[in-house]
Design an enzyme around this catalytic site. Sequence first.
Site, PDB file in Angstrom:
ATOM      1  N   ARG A 123       0.433   9.998  14.491  1.00 17.00           N
ATOM      2  CA  ARG A 123       1.509   9.304  13.800  1.00 17.00           C
ATOM      3  C   ARG A 123       2.183   8.367  14.778  1.00 17.00           C
ATOM      4  NH1 ARG A 123       5.693  11.033   9.626  1.00 17.00           N
ATOM      5  NH2 ARG A 123       5.799   8.774   9.813  1.00 17.00           N
ATOM      6  N   CYS A 145      -1.139   7.717  -2.241  1.00 17.35           N
ATOM      7  CA  CYS A 145      -1.540   6.734  -1.234  1.00 17.35           C
ATOM      8  C   CYS A 145      -1.976   7.349   0.078  1.00 17.35           C
ATOM      9  CB  CYS A 145      -0.488   5.646  -1.018  1.00 17.35           C
ATOM     10  SG  CYS A 145       1.204   6.102  -1.182  1.00 17.35           S
ATOM     11  N   LYS A 160       0.823  -1.220   0.000  1.00 19.35           N
ATOM     12  CA  LYS A 160       0.000   0.000   0.000  1.00 19.35           C
ATOM     13  C   LYS A 160       0.856   1.268   0.000  1.00 19.35           C
ATOM     14  CE  LYS A 160      -0.915   0.024   5.010  1.00 19.35           C
ATOM     15  NZ  LYS A 160      -0.167   1.211   5.399  1.00 19.35           N
ATOM     16  N   ASP A 161       2.149   1.156   0.336  1.00 18.55           N
ATOM     17  CA  ASP A 161       3.036   2.324   0.319  1.00 18.55           C
ATOM     18  C   ASP A 161       3.631   2.609  -1.051  1.00 18.55           C
ATOM     19  OD1 ASP A 161       2.668   2.663   3.058  1.00 18.55           O
ATOM     20  OD2 ASP A 161       4.448   1.493   3.594  1.00 18.55           O
ATOM     21  N   ARG A 185      -8.367   8.278   4.624  1.00 17.10           N
ATOM     22  CA  ARG A 185      -9.311   7.240   4.168  1.00 17.10           C
ATOM     23  C   ARG A 185     -10.108   6.690   5.346  1.00 17.10           C
ATOM     24  NH1 ARG A 185      -8.967   2.011   5.006  1.00 17.10           N
ATOM     25  NH2 ARG A 185      -6.814   2.189   5.722  1.00 17.10           N
ATOM     26  N   ARG A 186      -9.416   6.369   6.427  1.00 16.65           N
ATOM     27  CA  ARG A 186     -10.116   5.842   7.598  1.00 16.65           C
ATOM     28  C   ARG A 186     -11.023   6.904   8.209  1.00 16.65           C
ATOM     29  NH1 ARG A 186      -4.587   2.953   9.621  1.00 16.65           N
ATOM     30  NH2 ARG A 186      -4.964   0.870   8.770  1.00 16.65           N
ATOM     31  N   ARG A 217       0.980   4.048  18.928  1.00 12.27           N
ATOM     32  CA  ARG A 217      -0.460   4.289  18.728  1.00 12.27           C
ATOM     33  C   ARG A 217      -1.296   3.596  19.801  1.00 12.27           C
ATOM     34  NH1 ARG A 217      -1.453   5.220  12.366  1.00 12.27           N
ATOM     35  NH2 ARG A 217       0.578   6.099  11.896  1.00 12.27           N
TER      36      ARG A 217
END
Length: 331
Positions: free
Chosen positions: A151, A244, A81-82, A129-130, A157
């Site tokens: 981040r 992305c 995805k990166d 997106r989330r 997190r």
Amino acid sequence: MSDKALRLGTRRSKLAMAQSGLVADAVSQVTGRPVELVEITTYGDVSREHLAQIGGTGVFVTALRDALLRGEVDFAVHSLKDLPTTQPAELALAAVPEREDPRDVIVARDALKFTDLPRGARIGTGSPRRMAQLNAYARSHGLDIETVPIRGNVDTRIRYVRDGELDAVVLAAAGLHRIGRIDDVTDFLSVDTVLPAPGQGALAIECAADNADLIAALGELDDPFTRAAVTAERSLLAALEAGCSAPVGALADLPPLSAPLERGDPQADGQIVKEMRLRGVVGTTDGTRMVQLSTTGPVPQTHDRAVALGRELAAEMLAQGAAGLMGERAH
């Protein structure tokens, strides 16, 4: 091919090292050669800016690709995805191994599910997106949440929740599986609620395009269905001209198998599947406006057919106004 060690370029994060370790073991088995990990620091690792601000596209990838092009490593492992959607001619995407669980998950205080979070719950994520999809879901189901940009690595997190700064954080199931932290998950988000990032859960193994022997060896690890699925998803992203870190979700999956696979039903494995469903979503981060569409067709047997599937769905989404919902456009 000689028996000297192959050099695998990887980011230094715990997740990247875990992913690369899995690939290293598999490559050793295929080639009979030892594999040594070469740790490389990328711009995305050292920058403290939010990914949406620095663009997202390629920030975790460029340094690894530069090391490949300079001959400092023989191959590199990326979270797919990166990867920017344009593939450099000098590098080959030699293998896309079988995909891990593509879903997003919640890690919340008091083992809460997403829908059980209290009014005004603060949910941390660095992903537009989330944010877009969580806010849209909350809005349509009468939930009151606040999405907070964060981040940091997985441990950082999760610590926000443990320390009481946030009620929950959103992470990728695949990453937690790979670092052995899946037990921290309090809720798996159905792909009907939040579509993952294009390519989420998949790895990309890249090497020099002129190294035919290594391409052939690495190709043993390629999973044709995963490759077709992520090719369709990334084609959708490219056709939307989005980077992305844009608020775009996409997933190509198998309609009859998605539900039993999400339930972990072992009978879902081994069935003959003839159709692939591609779903795409784009929305404003506050969740007020969304374009979400899907299409179903034969499982693509060629790269070009997978690309066409993504482009066709992107064209429909653009016709419904998707372009106006994306903050960042890649050019």
